[in-house]
Design a protein around this motif. Structure first.
Motif, PDB file in Angstrom:
ATOM      1  N   VAL A   1       0.949  -0.808   0.202  1.00  0.00           N
ATOM      2  CA  VAL A   1      -0.376  -0.098   0.186  1.00  0.00           C
ATOM      3  C   VAL A   1       1.140   1.147   0.229  1.00  0.00           C
ATOM      4  CG1 VAL A   1      -1.928   1.090   1.218  1.00  0.00           C
ATOM      5  CG2 VAL A   1      -2.071  -1.310   0.981  1.00  0.00           C
ATOM      6  N   ILE A   2       1.966   1.390   0.586  1.00  0.00           N
ATOM      7  CA  ILE A   2       3.351   2.593   0.859  1.00  0.00           C
ATOM      8  C   ILE A   2       3.586   2.733   0.119  1.00  0.00           C
ATOM      9  CG2 ILE A   2       1.701   3.006   2.930  1.00  0.00           C
ATOM     10  CD1 ILE A   2       4.056   2.038   4.792  1.00  0.00           C
ATOM     11  N   GLY A   3       4.280   1.007  -0.377  1.00  0.00           N
ATOM     12  CA  GLY A   3       5.745   1.061  -1.243  1.00  0.00           C
ATOM     13  C   GLY A   3       6.661   0.952  -0.589  1.00  0.00           C
ATOM     14  N   ASN A   4       6.804   0.767   0.786  1.00  0.00           N
ATOM     15  CA  ASN A   4       8.180   0.500   1.580  1.00  0.00           C
ATOM     16  C   ASN A   4       7.511  -0.700   2.422  1.00  0.00           C
ATOM     17  OD1 ASN A   4       6.970   2.179   4.170  1.00  0.00           O
ATOM     18  ND2 ASN A   4       7.215   3.597   2.848  1.00  0.00           N
ATOM     19  N   ASP A   5       8.306  -0.954   2.999  1.00  0.00           N
ATOM     20  CA  ASP A   5       8.128  -2.214   4.281  1.00  0.00           C
ATOM     21  C   ASP A   5       8.344  -1.674   6.268  1.00  0.00           C
ATOM     22  OD1 ASP A   5       8.508  -3.964   2.582  1.00  0.00           O
ATOM     23  OD2 ASP A   5      11.042  -4.041   2.917  1.00  0.00           O
ATOM     24  N   SER A   6       8.314  -0.601   6.057  1.00  0.00           N
ATOM     25  CA  SER A   6       8.070   0.785   7.600  1.00  0.00           C
ATOM     26  C   SER A   6       6.514  -0.005   8.636  1.00  0.00           C
ATOM     27  CB  SER A   6       8.208   1.894   7.425  1.00  0.00           C
ATOM     28  OG  SER A   6       7.591   2.172   6.514  1.00  0.00           O
ATOM     29  N   MET A   7       5.620  -0.387   6.935  1.00  0.00           N
ATOM     30  CA  MET A   7       4.088  -0.039   7.167  1.00  0.00           C
ATOM     31  C   MET A   7       3.779   1.304   8.696  1.00  0.00           C
ATOM     32  SD  MET A   7       4.265  -4.091   8.544  1.00  0.00           S
ATOM     33  CE  MET A   7       2.443  -4.458   8.326  1.00  0.00           C
ATOM     34  N   ILE A   8       4.348   2.192   8.344  1.00  0.00           N
ATOM     35  CA  ILE A   8       4.157   3.854   8.776  1.00  0.00           C
ATOM     36  C   ILE A   8       2.949   4.118   8.112  1.00  0.00           C
ATOM     37  CG2 ILE A   8       4.821   6.087   9.998  1.00  0.00           C
ATOM     38  CD1 ILE A   8       7.387   3.990  11.402  1.00  0.00           C
ATOM     39  N   PHE A   9       2.283   4.221   8.825  1.00  0.00           N
ATOM     40  CA  PHE A   9       1.046   5.370   7.364  1.00  0.00           C
ATOM     41  C   PHE A   9       1.349   6.686   7.401  1.00  0.00           C
ATOM     42  CE2 PHE A   9      -1.419   6.181  12.131  1.00  0.00           C
ATOM     43  CZ  PHE A   9      -0.894   7.309  11.904  1.00  0.00           C
ATOM     44  N   ARG A  10       1.254   7.015   6.402  1.00  0.00           N
ATOM     45  CA  ARG A  10       1.189   8.607   6.042  1.00  0.00           C
ATOM     46  C   ARG A  10      -0.327   9.090   5.503  1.00  0.00           C
ATOM     47  NH1 ARG A  10       2.245   5.867  -0.418  1.00  0.00           N
ATOM     48  NH2 ARG A  10       0.235   5.318   0.581  1.00  0.00           N
ATOM     49  N   GLU A  11       0.003  10.500   5.405  1.00  0.00           N
ATOM     50  CA  GLU A  11      -1.162  11.771   6.026  1.00  0.00           C
ATOM     51  C   GLU A  11      -2.275  11.424   5.066  1.00  0.00           C
ATOM     52  OE1 GLU A  11      -1.465  16.037   4.474  1.00  0.00           O
ATOM     53  OE2 GLU A  11      -0.064  16.234   6.508  1.00  0.00           O
ATOM     54  N   GLY A  12      -2.058  10.802   4.031  1.00  0.00           N
ATOM     55  CA  GLY A  12      -2.627  10.532   2.859  1.00  0.00           C
ATOM     56  C   GLY A  12      -3.504   9.042   3.117  1.00  0.00           C
ATOM     57  N   ASP A  13      -3.161   8.334   3.782  1.00  0.00           N
ATOM     58  CA  ASP A  13      -3.154   7.488   4.522  1.00  0.00           C
ATOM     59  C   ASP A  13      -4.023   7.655   5.170  1.00  0.00           C
ATOM     60  OD1 ASP A  13      -1.665   5.403   2.800  1.00  0.00           O
ATOM     61  OD2 ASP A  13      -0.920   4.912   3.857  1.00  0.00           O
ATOM     62  N   PHE A  14      -4.503   8.201   6.186  1.00  0.00           N
ATOM     63  CA  PHE A  14      -5.146   8.669   6.926  1.00  0.00           C
ATOM     64  C   PHE A  14      -6.302   8.822   6.632  1.00  0.00           C
ATOM     65  CE2 PHE A  14      -6.966  11.840  10.493  1.00  0.00           C
ATOM     66  CZ  PHE A  14      -7.018  10.437  11.816  1.00  0.00           C
ATOM     67  N   PHE A  15      -6.725   9.764   6.283  1.00  0.00           N
ATOM     68  CA  PHE A  15      -7.846  10.341   5.708  1.00  0.00           C
ATOM     69  C   PHE A  15      -8.571   9.678   4.645  1.00  0.00           C
ATOM     70  CE2 PHE A  15      -5.635  14.519   7.084  1.00  0.00           C
ATOM     71  CZ  PHE A  15      -5.627  14.796   8.165  1.00  0.00           C
ATOM     72  N   ALA A  16      -8.016   9.239   3.951  1.00  0.00           N
ATOM     73  CA  ALA A  16      -8.371   8.227   2.926  1.00  0.00           C
ATOM     74  C   ALA A  16      -8.655   6.587   3.725  1.00  0.00           C
ATOM     75  CB  ALA A  16      -7.207   7.822   2.313  1.00  0.00           C
ATOM     76  N   ALA A  17      -8.190   6.619   4.836  1.00  0.00           N
ATOM     77  CA  ALA A  17      -9.100   5.377   5.344  1.00  0.00           C
ATOM     78  C   ALA A  17     -10.410   6.245   6.451  1.00  0.00           C
ATOM     79  CB  ALA A  17      -8.240   4.904   6.509  1.00  0.00           C
ATOM     80  N   ARG A  18     -10.047   7.075   6.039  1.00  0.00           N
ATOM     81  CA  ARG A  18     -10.916   7.666   7.510  1.00  0.00           C
ATOM     82  C   ARG A  18     -12.667   7.479   6.285  1.00  0.00           C
ATOM     83  NH1 ARG A  18     -11.474  12.956  11.426  1.00  0.00           N
ATOM     84  NH2 ARG A  18     -10.517  14.114   9.214  1.00  0.00           N
ATOM     85  N   GLU A  19     -12.615   8.387   4.970  1.00  0.00           N
ATOM     86  CA  GLU A  19     -12.949   8.146   4.878  1.00  0.00           C
ATOM     87  C   GLU A  19     -14.091   6.469   3.791  1.00  0.00           C
ATOM     88  OE1 GLU A  19     -14.818  10.883   3.108  1.00  0.00           O
ATOM     89  OE2 GLU A  19     -13.599  12.075   3.942  1.00  0.00           O
ATOM     90  N   GLU A  20     -13.287   5.838   3.870  1.00  0.00           N
ATOM     91  CA  GLU A  20     -13.228   4.980   3.373  1.00  0.00           C
ATOM     92  C   GLU A  20     -13.928   4.308   4.847  1.00  0.00           C
ATOM     93  OE1 GLU A  20     -10.384   2.976   1.419  1.00  0.00           O
ATOM     94  OE2 GLU A  20      -9.720   4.377  -0.025  1.00  0.00           O
ATOM     95  N   GLY A  21     -14.257   4.212   5.523  1.00  0.00           N
ATOM     96  CA  GLY A  21     -15.231   3.925   7.068  1.00  0.00           C
ATOM     97  C   GLY A  21     -14.302   3.063   7.748  1.00  0.00           C
ATOM     98  N   TRP A  22     -13.076   2.986   7.351  1.00  0.00           N
ATOM     99  CA  TRP A  22     -11.814   2.156   8.576  1.00  0.00           C
ATOM    100  C   TRP A  22     -12.595   3.369  10.078  1.00  0.00           C
ATOM    101  CZ3 TRP A  22     -10.188  -2.305   7.506  1.00  0.00           C
ATOM    102  CH2 TRP A  22      -9.761  -2.044   6.486  1.00  0.00           C
ATOM    103  N   LEU A  23     -12.457   2.470  10.957  1.00  0.00           N
ATOM    104  CA  LEU A  23     -12.191   3.059  11.704  1.00  0.00           C
ATOM    105  C   LEU A  23     -11.094   3.107  13.071  1.00  0.00           C
ATOM    106  CD1 LEU A  23     -14.989   0.666  13.487  1.00  0.00           C
ATOM    107  CD2 LEU A  23     -15.277   2.879  12.681  1.00  0.00           C
ATOM    108  N   PHE A  24     -10.126   2.507  12.782  1.00  0.00           N
ATOM    109  CA  PHE A  24      -8.389   2.415  12.830  1.00  0.00           C
ATOM    110  C   PHE A  24      -7.602   2.357  12.164  1.00  0.00           C
ATOM    111  CE2 PHE A  24     -11.472   0.435  16.639  1.00  0.00           C
ATOM    112  CZ  PHE A  24     -11.357   1.407  17.592  1.00  0.00           C
ATOM    113  N   ILE A  25      -6.485   2.978  12.586  1.00  0.00           N
ATOM    114  CA  ILE A  25      -5.611   2.787  11.491  1.00  0.00           C
ATOM    115  C   ILE A  25      -4.143   3.207  12.285  1.00  0.00           C
ATOM    116  CG2 ILE A  25      -4.766   5.309  11.211  1.00  0.00           C
ATOM    117  CD1 ILE A  25      -4.391   5.268   8.760  1.00  0.00           C
TER     118      ILE A  25
END
Length: 478
Positions: A234-258
């Motif tokens: 998803v993020i293109g690297n092995d860190s598995m640390i979310f980015r700013e865009g991931d936070f807002f996209a996940a919220r719009e898609e109905g996820w509850l946590f990140i």
């Protein structure tokens, strides 16, 4: 009411931030802090429990990645919540690296009565690669070394019937009270309990499988994940640390946590979280004290002393045995004891390793030094079974362990009450002897004559002393 179960292992700042973002007086917060976590984290969680009546701390235990201790801790939390917490409706499993995407009221409103949200996939529906992964988790009889991880001691035959019943999914789930009560009630008589206890990654397979076969006795089980994970694809690297865009996209898609959160939250993410935080950092400090300052990692004196004692004993008794205390070399505390042994007769691609986290339980192993690779296939090295290790350690993550089946204890050893290390020393010597046969000179293990033994012992001690002196000089001149 929602019961939040939160596992912690490293960061007081993460825990404090998350608490402010999740807190609501009508919910209950149940924490478990890994026994090997920094004392500052233990103190942070204790202070939260002292300051807020709806915060509870479970007794600490050594928590190991991919090991059954993760499931055991969750079951402890469920048992406590059912017995001691007020009438909550849902049990939410999180770690300190989670961030909520919505305020606590909105999150709670997303949970329907008697409905659990567990993302699972039946074994039969997985692709070939996924099935190989899951089958490998049950391919060995695994035993857990507290605080370190689980090591396979013997191969197990594949059980197609058991695999066909398996469901695999995320360990970040939301369980209804009915589902928790069901799990709590069936555990004592569960026929497959021993099998799950002796696998790896039971946290991703055990409860998920049990809840998939409830026939309605645990309420409704909905196949839905509630935590967005920043997977490498998803993020293109092995860190598995979310980015700013991931936070807002996940919220719009109905996820509850990140998860996993970065050390410093992006400015826009911080603003969004602070907008619904129950209190500011200053407000939390007023009631629970300030966040502890970061303290440089210090080596564990007891662990270093014990490791040196073991190393001296083995080197003194061995024939040209060299010991390397990795904790001192790299300044690590996880595991507290990490020793390697080498001799001129052991091939370069193998080392004898001793590890321990609690200074009571130890594991001796023959470690393959081939570059780590995720490969679940059955391998043999030097004519012996060498399974892939699923232990989260920088030194041997995804390496292979060469099994020594003639050791009745399978490499495990526990410190006796009198503190004697002679049993551990003998086990290390046994593993060194096995490793030396890999060089093709098994005659070296034959019983030598008295004069030959005396000469070899004197030569070995000189080599060991010379090797240790060279290391000392390199350190002092570095």
């Amino acid at each position: 009411m929602t019961a939040y179960f939160i596992t912690c292992h490293q960061s007081p700042a993460f825990v404090r931030d998350q608490f402010r973002f999740l807190y609501h007086r009508d919910h209950v917060y149940l924490y478990h802090v890994d026994a090997k976590a920094p004392e500052a984290l233990h103190d942070t969680v204790r202070r939260l429990a002292q300051a807020f009546p709806n915060v509870e701390v479970l007794p600490t235990r050594h928590y190991a990645w991919a090991s059954y201790s993760q499931v055991a801790t969750t079951l402890d939390a469920i048992a406590w919540a059912l017995k001691s917490a007020p009438a909550w409706s849902h049990f939410v499993a999180l770690s300190e690296q989670h961030c909520p995407l919505h305020d606590p009221i909105t999150v709670a409103a997303a949970f329907q009565p008697s409905v659990s949200y567990v993302g699972t996939t039946p074994f039969s529906a997985m692709d070939a690669g996924g099935q190989v992964d899951i089958a490998h988790r049950f391919s060995m009889d695994y035993r857990e070394l507290p605080g370190v991880g689980s090591f396979g001691i013997a191969a197990l035959a594949r059980d197609p019937d058991f695999l066909s019943r398996l469901h695999h999914g995320s360990n970040w789930y939301v369980l209804s009270r009915a589902a928790c009560a069901y799990l709590h009630d069936i555990m004592p008589g569960l026929p497959d309990m021993a099998r799950f206890r002796r696998c790896v990654h039971a946290d991703e397979d055990m409860l998920q499988t049990l809840l998939a076969h409830t026939d309605g006795r645990a309420g409704t089980i909905t196949c839905r994940e509630t935590t967005f994970v920043a997977w490498p694809h998803v993020i293109g690297n092995d860190s598995m640390i979310f980015r700013e865009g991931d936070f807002f996209a996940a919220r719009e898609e109905g996820w509850l946590f990140i998860r996993k959160r970065p050390a410093v939250l992006p400015e826009r993410v911080t603003a969004a979280l602070e907008a619904f935080a129950a209190m500011t950092e200053t407000g939390l400090t007023d009631v629970a004290g300030a966040c502890p300052e970061a303290v440089p990692t210090t080596l564990d004196a007891d662990g270093i002393a014990l490791a040196r004692r073991v190393a001296r004993a083995v080197v003194r008794r061995g024939r040209g045995v060299r010991a390397d205390l990795l904790n001192l070399r790299y300044g690590r505390r996880d595991p507290l004891v990490s020793l390697t042994f080498q001799t001129d007769r052991i091939p370069d691609d193998v080392e004898v390793r001793v590890v321990s986290q609690n200074l009571m339980d130890f594991r001796v192993l023959l470690l393959s030094m081939a570059p780590p690779a995720i490969d679940f296939s059955t391998r043999h090295l030097h004519g012996r079974l060498a399974p892939l290790l699923r232990v989260r350690s920088d030194d041997f993550f995804c390496r292979r362990e060469i099994l020594v089946p003639e050791d009745p204890a399978h490499g495990f050893w526990t410190l006796p009450s009198d503190g004697s290390i002679s049993g551990l020393v003998r086990r290390i010597e046994r593993y060194i002897a096995v490793a030396e046969t890999f060089g093709g000179r098994s005659d070296l293990l034959a019983d030598p004559g008295v004069f030959s033994m005396a000469f070899r012992e004197a030569t070995a001690r000189w080599r060991s002393a010379h090797w240790m002196l060279r290391r000392f000089l390199r350190r002092t001149t570095a």
